[in-house]
Scaffold this motif. Structure first.
Motif: not given
Ligand SMILES: Nc1ncnc2c1ncn2[C@@H]1O[C@H](COP(=O)(O)OP(=O)(O)O)[C@@H](O)[C@H]1O
Ligand SMILES: [Mg+2]
Lengths: 235, 384
Positions: A42-46, A106-111, A130-131, A137-140
């Motif tokens: 969650p911190l990474a997403q924020i 995680t930030v890198d993965a989400l990006n 939901r997205r 998340l699954p793609l990360s």
């Protein structure tokens, strides 16, 4: 040869102690991984959604990573009010390291998720939460688990440091073996630690395989796929 | 409500009402766009890259919010609807298929129904049916998108957009990334699907050929997000409103242009006819090799070859005719009528569908050829 025999004899003679220390060691290694993931994601997403705050958070997490573990183990009881011998100190300290390391990956993965996929998810009518949970998340997972594997190995070795201040773990076999000049005990400590690291890593590899079946589906078209396609075009 | 009822004709499915979009600081990407998009038809946005087609499309489902103006969907302002729910009520297909790489093809297709709360088994069953609708083998459903060819992925993208049976489909250059052969195939299938489904489709492309093939109406966008012309494809090709549209449509498009050319000057020859009632009457004889069978109102119902006159007693025995050519139709229609007729004579009808004579293939060809030469000469002159 005496040496090997000493090790072989040590294990059954101290089975109860080994079992207890291994249990302690695992708890202190694994809990920080679980907490680390739960906090870092969650911190990474924020951090991603809020660029200026994100930059500060990422810098802060890098700084945290530079604090020596022993200093952290000694310092945390003062902050947390726990006993210096408590496993909580080690768990909290290693969780902090885990968050620091996982947040960046995680930030890198989400990006790195394909923008087309993200746009499509928006266009399909996913709500943002939901997205995040079912697409981003699954793609990360591959990148996330790569980070977790590094942490798992690091934790297995770092937990032993806690033994220096008396927190029970396999590290005690080293401290105790050193004071009693008992090399077989130290050797067993090294062996078991190594074994734990290997087993944990293997489990993580299996976890990743279970969570990412699509990465192994070969894009190279098999004869069967080609036949199916030919039929499609003909239809 | 009131302003809508004042407008003439049926309620448009989508109405752009003075829409302007300016991304931070820049010049408008879409400039004061007002247009009505017909229900159940394909409307194509065409124009060069960067002229605001995608932006216009994405304002319909609120992926982009307009700077000013309103968009009405079925009379309702989209800005007042929940974005996620609004999007689920419209299918969306994009250039990169945008399929979820971690979901099987079936689960990709089932995405929107699942978001709407349809149980998994039901959503998957429907998704499997849709594989068939878009012409894919059901075995492909278990694969991951990465295991499909580009053309197959686009078909899955179309199936996904159709899954919740939305009345509106938004398609942003859906066929631009596949090779020309597959593209032609996908275009044809879209038209086939549309005949059954009659969705309101907004289709974005930069390809004027694709626009004229698919569009019931074509909106030509000009640089700066200006709507240059909005009309039926024939009209855009025949009568571009300004130099921009003329240039975009292109001068070197002889054949297609011709095929839309009015066929007014095609010669209609007289033809011998026989009425259905007279078929059973042995005293009525025919002299021509082919006699046109008509009903009491003079509408064509097939052909009677001279050799078989005696054995044809009812309308059902007659040789079925080809397509019809209505006076004023394009040359292409005239040619179609002639080539599809068993007698080699295209049946020409008036506006009420009564037979007025026949056109000959050779003569239509000649007209096409002459017009092509004229056009070539005109082009040559302007180039000099
Ligand atoms: N998210 C965005 N931010 C800033 N400018 C944008 C954005 N999206 C598009 N634009 C600009 O708006 C204009 C229209 O873009 P677009 O609608 O994508 O055109 P088209 O689809 O016709 O190629 C272009 O000049 C483009 O650079
Ligand atoms: Mg575009």
């Amino acid at each position: 040869m005496d040496w090997v025999q000493g090790i072989v004899e040590y294990i059954p003679a101290n089975a109860a102690l080994l079992r207890e220390l291994t249990g302690n060691h695992l708890v202190q290694s694994i809990l920080p991984i679980v907490f680390g993931v739960l906090i870092a994601v969650p911190l990474a997403q924020i951090a991603r959604l809020n660029q200026p705050a994100g930059a500060v958070m990422l810098t802060a997490s890098s700084l945290l990573y530079t604090i020596p573990s022993l200093a952290m183990f000694v310092f945390l009881p003062l902050v947390l009010g726990t006993s210096i011998l408590s496993m909580v100190n080690v768990v909290v300290a290693l969780t902090i390291y885990a968050v620091a390391l996982l947040m960046r990956s995680t930030v890198d993965a989400l990006n790195s998720i394909d923008d087309g996929v993200r746009q499509a998810a928006v266009a399909m009518g996913y709500t943002p939460l939901r997205r995040f949970l079912t697409v981003d998340l699954p793609l990360s997972v591959p990148v996330l688990i790569a980070g977790v594997r590094v942490i798992s190995v690091t934790n297995i070795s770092m937990v032993s440091v806690g033994a220096l201040i008396g927190v029970p773990s396999l590290g005690r076999l080293f401290t105790d073996g050193l004071t009693r000049n008992y090399p077989e005990q130290i050797a067993v400590g090294i062996l078991v630690t190594l074994l734990l690291a290997l087993v944990l890593d293997l489990l993580l590899v299996l976890l990743e395989r279970g969570l990412t079946p699509w990465t192994r589906a070969t894009p190279a078209r098999t004869a069967r796929a080609a036949a199916l396609e030919a039929r499609t075009v003909a239809a | 409500m009131t302003s809508l009822e004042q407008s003439s004709g049926p309620l448009p499915m989508i109405r752009f009402n003075g829409i302007t979009k300016t991304y931070d600081g820049g010049r408008p990407a879409v400039d004061d766009l007002s247009m009505d998009i017909d229900r159940g038809r394909i409307t194509v946005f065409v124009g060069p890259s960067g002229c605001g087609k995608t932006t216009s499309l994405r304002m319909i489902n609120r992926m982009v919010e307009p700077t000013s103006g309103t968009i009405l969907l079925d009379g309702q302002d989209v800005a007042l609807q929940k974005a996620a729910e609004l999007r689920r009520s419209m299918g969306y297909v994009m250039q990169s298929s945008g399929l979820m790489p971690h979901r099987s093809v079936i689960d990709n297709i089932a995405t929107v129904p699942r978001l709407n709360g349809v149980p998994r088994a039901e959503a998957r069953a429907r998704a499997t049916e849709l594989l068939d609708v878009v012409g894919l083998a059901s075995e492909l459903g278990r694969r991951y998108p990465g295991q499909l060819s580009g053309g197959q992925q686009q078909r899955v993208g179309v199936a996904r957009a159709l899954a919740a049976d939305p009345p509106v489909l938004l398609m942003d250059e859906p066929f631009s990334a596949v090779d020309p052969v597959v593209r032609a195939e996908l275009q044809e299938e879209l038209l086939r699907l549309q005949r059954d489904l009659a969705k309101t489709i907004v289709f974005v492309t930069h390809d004027i050929d694709e626009a004229t093939i698919l569009g019931d109406k074509v909106a030509v966008f000009a640089v700066g997000g200006r709507l240059a012309q909005f009309a039926a494809p024939e009209e855009i090709l025949r009568a571009p409103v300004d130099d921009f549209v003329a240039g975009f449509v292109g001068r070197d498009r002889g054949f297609r242009h011709l095929s839309f050319q009015q066929g007014d000057h095609v010669t209609v020859h007289p033809i011998e006819t026989i009425e259905v009632d007279q078929l059973a009457d042995p005293t009525v004889s025919v002299r021509s090799a082919w006699t046109l069978l008509v009903d009491a109102d003079g509408r064509p119902h097939g052909w009677v070859p001279q050799a078989t006159r005696g054995s044809i007693a009812t309308q059902a025995d007659a040789v079925p005719g080809g397509s019809l050519y209505t006076r004023g139709d394009t040359l292409r229609r005239a040619l179609d009528a002639a080539l599809s007729s068993p007698s080699g004579l295209g049946v020409a009808v008036d506006d009420d569908g009564r037979a007025i004579g026949v056109v000959r293939a050779a003569e239509v060809f000649e007209l096409i050829e002459r017009a092509r030469l004229d056009r070539g000469r005109a082009d040559h002159n302007t180039a000099v």
